[in-house]
Design a protein around this motif. Structure first.
Motif, mmCIF file in Angstrom:
data_model
loop_
_atom_site.group_PDB
_atom_site.id
_atom_site.type_symbol
_atom_site.label_atom_id
_atom_site.label_comp_id
_atom_site.label_asym_id
_atom_site.label_seq_id
_atom_site.Cartn_x
_atom_site.Cartn_y
_atom_site.Cartn_z
ATOM 1 N N GLU A 15 0.815 -1.221 0.000
ATOM 2 C CA GLU A 15 0.000 0.000 0.000
ATOM 3 C C GLU A 15 0.849 1.272 0.000
ATOM 4 O OE1 GLU A 15 -2.172 -3.317 2.220
ATOM 5 O OE2 GLU A 15 -0.160 -2.433 2.249
ATOM 6 N N GLY A 16 1.893 1.313 0.812
ATOM 7 C CA GLY A 16 2.736 2.507 0.884
ATOM 8 C C GLY A 16 3.500 2.754 -0.403
ATOM 9 N N ILE A 17 3.987 1.681 -1.027
ATOM 10 C CA ILE A 17 4.707 1.818 -2.289
ATOM 11 C C ILE A 17 3.772 2.337 -3.369
ATOM 12 C CG2 ILE A 17 6.100 0.598 -4.003
ATOM 13 C CD1 ILE A 17 6.581 -1.541 -1.854
ATOM 14 N N LEU A 18 2.569 1.771 -3.428
ATOM 15 C CA LEU A 18 1.589 2.215 -4.413
ATOM 16 C C LEU A 18 1.199 3.669 -4.184
ATOM 17 C CD1 LEU A 18 -0.413 1.850 -6.705
ATOM 18 C CD2 LEU A 18 -1.928 0.637 -5.129
ATOM 19 N N ALA A 19 1.027 4.056 -2.921
ATOM 20 C CA ALA A 19 0.697 5.455 -2.624
ATOM 21 C C ALA A 19 1.797 6.388 -3.113
ATOM 22 C CB ALA A 19 0.471 5.628 -1.124
ATOM 23 N N ASP A 20 3.056 5.996 -2.930
ATOM 24 C CA ASP A 20 4.173 6.822 -3.421
ATOM 25 C C ASP A 20 4.146 6.923 -4.947
ATOM 26 O OD1 ASP A 20 5.097 7.285 -0.872
ATOM 27 O OD2 ASP A 20 6.598 5.693 -0.920
ATOM 28 N N GLU A 21 3.840 5.820 -5.612
ATOM 29 C CA GLU A 21 3.717 5.850 -7.076
ATOM 30 C C GLU A 21 2.663 6.862 -7.508
ATOM 31 O OE1 GLU A 21 4.121 2.377 -9.775
ATOM 32 O OE2 GLU A 21 3.385 1.310 -8.011
ATOM 33 N N LEU A 22 1.520 6.825 -6.852
ATOM 34 C CA LEU A 22 0.423 7.711 -7.230
ATOM 35 C C LEU A 22 0.781 9.178 -7.009
ATOM 36 C CD1 LEU A 22 -2.473 5.498 -5.912
ATOM 37 C CD2 LEU A 22 -2.283 6.371 -8.249
ATOM 38 N N ARG A 23 1.477 9.462 -5.936
ATOM 39 C CA ARG A 23 1.894 10.854 -5.705
ATOM 40 C C ARG A 23 2.851 11.323 -6.794
ATOM 41 N NH1 ARG A 23 2.317 8.607 -0.258
ATOM 42 N NH2 ARG A 23 0.429 9.203 0.900
ATOM 43 N N ARG A 24 3.737 10.427 -7.231
ATOM 44 C CA ARG A 24 4.645 10.802 -8.318
ATOM 45 C C ARG A 24 3.888 11.026 -9.627
ATOM 46 N NH1 ARG A 24 8.045 6.978 -5.694
ATOM 47 N NH2 ARG A 24 7.424 5.305 -7.114
ATOM 48 N N LEU A 25 2.743 10.367 -9.772
ATOM 49 C CA LEU A 25 1.912 10.567 -10.961
ATOM 50 C C LEU A 25 0.993 11.781 -10.825
ATOM 51 C CD1 LEU A 25 0.852 6.894 -11.848
ATOM 52 C CD2 LEU A 25 2.649 8.273 -12.905
ATOM 53 N N GLU A 26 1.132 12.520 -9.724
ATOM 54 C CA GLU A 26 0.367 13.746 -9.465
ATOM 55 C C GLU A 26 -1.100 13.464 -9.173
ATOM 56 O OE1 GLU A 26 1.123 16.315 -12.803
ATOM 57 O OE2 GLU A 26 3.217 16.628 -12.235
ATOM 58 N N ALA A 27 -1.399 12.294 -8.611
ATOM 59 C CA ALA A 27 -2.746 12.016 -8.126
ATOM 60 C C ALA A 27 -2.995 12.841 -6.867
ATOM 61 C CB ALA A 27 -2.912 10.535 -7.828
ATOM 62 N N ALA A 28 -4.248 13.127 -6.593
ATOM 63 C CA ALA A 28 -4.639 13.911 -5.421
ATOM 64 C C ALA A 28 -5.339 13.007 -4.403
ATOM 65 C CB ALA A 28 -5.559 15.051 -5.838
ATOM 66 N N ASP A 29 -5.418 13.497 -3.154
ATOM 67 C CA ASP A 29 -6.152 12.805 -2.088
ATOM 68 C C ASP A 29 -5.750 11.339 -1.976
ATOM 69 O OD1 ASP A 29 -7.679 15.188 -1.708
ATOM 70 O OD2 ASP A 29 -8.955 14.598 -3.388
ATOM 71 N N VAL A 30 -4.470 11.066 -1.994
ATOM 72 C CA VAL A 30 -3.979 9.686 -1.936
ATOM 73 C C VAL A 30 -4.105 9.169 -0.507
ATOM 74 C CG1 VAL A 30 -1.989 8.183 -2.299
ATOM 75 C CG2 VAL A 30 -2.409 10.108 -3.854
ATOM 76 N N ARG A 31 -4.884 8.073 -0.349
ATOM 77 C CA ARG A 31 -5.145 7.532 0.981
ATOM 78 C C ARG A 31 -5.005 6.008 0.967
ATOM 79 N NH1 ARG A 31 -10.364 7.974 1.668
ATOM 80 N NH2 ARG A 31 -10.782 8.775 -0.426
ATOM 81 N N PRO A 32 -3.904 5.501 1.510
ATOM 82 C CA PRO A 32 -3.740 4.044 1.548
ATOM 83 C C PRO A 32 -4.568 3.406 2.665
ATOM 84 C CG PRO A 32 -1.775 5.142 2.400
ATOM 85 C CD PRO A 32 -2.697 6.222 1.935
ATOM 86 N N GLU A 33 -5.115 2.233 2.367
ATOM 87 C CA GLU A 33 -5.796 1.392 3.342
ATOM 88 C C GLU A 33 -5.296 -0.029 3.142
ATOM 89 O OE1 GLU A 33 -10.009 1.486 3.022
ATOM 90 O OE2 GLU A 33 -10.213 3.574 3.663
ATOM 91 N N ASN A 34 -5.756 -0.950 3.973
ATOM 92 C CA ASN A 34 -5.339 -2.341 3.825
ATOM 93 C C ASN A 34 -5.782 -2.888 2.464
ATOM 94 O OD1 ASN A 34 -4.131 -2.511 6.306
ATOM 95 N ND2 ASN A 34 -5.916 -3.357 7.330
ATOM 96 N N GLY A 35 -4.802 -3.215 1.624
ATOM 97 C CA GLY A 35 -5.099 -3.856 0.362
ATOM 98 C C GLY A 35 -5.569 -2.947 -0.748
ATOM 99 N N ARG A 36 -5.551 -1.623 -0.543
ATOM 100 C CA ARG A 36 -6.003 -0.708 -1.604
ATOM 101 C C ARG A 36 -5.523 0.701 -1.295
ATOM 102 N NH1 ARG A 36 -10.291 -1.693 1.675
ATOM 103 N NH2 ARG A 36 -10.694 -3.595 0.521
ATOM 104 N N VAL A 37 -5.562 1.543 -2.330
ATOM 105 C CA VAL A 37 -5.242 2.958 -2.162
ATOM 106 C C VAL A 37 -6.302 3.763 -2.899
ATOM 107 C CG1 VAL A 37 -3.547 4.791 -2.528
ATOM 108 C CG2 VAL A 37 -2.763 2.469 -2.017
ATOM 109 N N TRP A 38 -6.899 4.737 -2.203
ATOM 110 C CA TRP A 38 -7.866 5.656 -2.789
ATOM 111 C C TRP A 38 -7.121 6.871 -3.331
ATOM 112 C CZ3 TRP A 38 -12.824 3.797 -2.528
ATOM 113 C CH2 TRP A 38 -13.089 2.838 -1.554
ATOM 114 N N PHE A 39 -7.618 7.436 -4.413
ATOM 115 C CA PHE A 39 -7.019 8.656 -4.947
ATOM 116 C C PHE A 39 -8.007 9.330 -5.880
ATOM 117 C CE2 PHE A 39 -6.002 5.239 -7.815
ATOM 118 C CZ PHE A 39 -5.953 5.761 -9.090
ATOM 119 N N SER A 40 -7.679 10.522 -6.301
ATOM 120 C CA SER A 40 -8.540 11.249 -7.239
ATOM 121 C C SER A 40 -7.682 11.935 -8.278
ATOM 122 C CB SER A 40 -9.416 12.264 -6.496
ATOM 123 O OG SER A 40 -8.619 13.251 -5.865
ATOM 124 N N GLY A 41 -8.338 12.423 -9.323
ATOM 125 C CA GLY A 41 -7.609 13.117 -10.378
ATOM 126 C C GLY A 41 -8.530 13.459 -11.525
#
Length: 372
Positions: A15-41
């Motif tokens: 989850e943490g690695i995926l959240a970091d990927e999403l931030r590098r892709l300029e996703a917004a509201d990145v929120r990791p949870e168990n087994g998934r990551v929420w984001f917007s864009g």
């Protein structure tokens, strides 16, 4: 069309690695949870996430979240969603999902209720009594957790770990998303040399090569949302062009693999050719005890036989003991080994500088990192 909400499931521990990927892709509201990551864009994020994410299993377009403790609540919640914005009058709309710790625990019943509610909504929106469902599928995915329902559309289709280069695998293949995570956790540099002395079908090496030259893992495949009709083809065209422009073709990153089985080394080269990374790979048919990297510094990332399928546990433990000699502590070298062996550090001869709990399929493992 404004900001869209997304959810990307992943293997537990990533989850943490995926959240970091999403931030590098300029996703917004990145929120990791168990087994998934929420984001917007913006809408372009739908294409960007599918093309570029290395550790996500798929990308879901979230349509709504609501309380659903009864079938009536589930029906009304789905019927209130703007499904017609994405599902055309001829699209098929299969329903898949799961339920955990919820009153509504029968998946067939939940699927039937969601299908019925979606059909009612779409029939009303298109003013027709019958939905032919002959067009491309727009899969509705749901999950119920503690009586909260999340309903989303599967924008990916085949799982994102299916990059398109591996049609065959070794006897115990490592999922591409997990292999990418192992390389990312080892923190390679642009000029690193990545070694895998148990390369199998080459997944770690190929994912490492893609990371080393910043090549998006989804460039060689297509995604479900491209066939919907409700998604502007220009979105994927623009994001593919953006991803291609970001490839560092001159990066000196190199990979060196070895395996005792010549069939596996041949398969590694064949898969690397399909992935477009063959020019960065060198592969040798060499038993592990003869592993001898030929560079003054490098990174070893490997998935050795566990004793679950490929070796008996005693032989697997013997391999770890050999690593003590072949992976010495020396400047400029880092080692990452994934293993389910609880006594790995004792067998290896020293405690890891960092460990991380990960799952290889259903098997709980630890990733042991040595970098000091």
């Amino acid at each position: 069309m404004g900001e869209l909400q997304f959810c990307a499931p992943c293997l537990f521990g990533l989850e943490g690695i995926l959240a970091d990927e999403l931030r590098r892709l300029e996703a917004a509201d990145v929120r990791p949870e168990n087994g998934r990551v929420w984001f917007s864009g913006p809408p372009a994020m739908l294409a960007r996430a599918n093309l570029c994410l290395r550790t996500a299993e798929r990308v879901g377009l979230v349509l709504g979240r609501f309380h659903a403790e009864t079938f009536d609540q589930l029906f009304e919640g789905v019927a209130a969603l703007p499904l017609e914005e994405w599902i055309g009058r001829e699209n098929a709309f299969p329903v898949k999902g799961w339920s955990l710790s919820s009153a509504l625990h029968s998946l067939p019943d939940c699927q039937a209720i969601i299908k019925k509610a979606a059909a009612k909504r779409l029939a009303g929106a298109y003013r027709q009594d019958w939905l032919v469902e002959t067009g491309p599928a727009v899969t509705i995915r749901f999950f119920l957790h503690k009586n909260e329902a999340t309903v989303m559309l599967d924008t990916s289709g085949a799982g994102l770990h299916k990059r398109g280069y591996r049609r065959e695998g070794s006897a115990a293949p490592l999922k591409e998303t997990l292999a990418a995570a192992l390389v990312l956790l080892a923190r390679p540099y642009e000029d690193s040399v990545l070694y895998d002395p148990f390369c199998g079908s080459g997944t770690i090496l190929i994912e490492g090569a893609l990371i080393g030259c910043n090549a998006a893992p989804g460039l060689r495949r297509r995604f479900a949302a491209e066939r919907w009709g409700s998604v502007d083809p220009a979105l994927f065209a623009a994001e593919r062009a953006r991803a291609l422009a970001a490839v560092r073709r001159e990066a000196p990153f190199r990979c060196v693999g070895a395996d005792a089985d010549p069939a596996m080394t041949a398969l590694t080269l064949a898969n690397a050719k399909k992935a477009g990374t063959a020019a960065r790979l060198t592969v040798q048919t060499t038993p592990f005890e003869r592993f001898a990297p030929g560079t003054p510094r490098g990174i070893v990332v490997t998935n050795p036989p566990y004793g679950e399928r490929l070796l008996d546990r005693q032989a697997a433990a013997g391999l770890i003991a050999q690593m003590r000699r072949l992976f010495p502590r020396r400047p400029g070298w880092r080692y990452g080994v994934i293993s389910p062996e609880e006594s790995f550090e004792q067998l290896f001869g020293r405690p890891a500088d960092k460990t991380r709990k990960l799952y290889n399929g259903m098997l709980e493992c630890r990733y042991y990192l040595y970098y000091k």
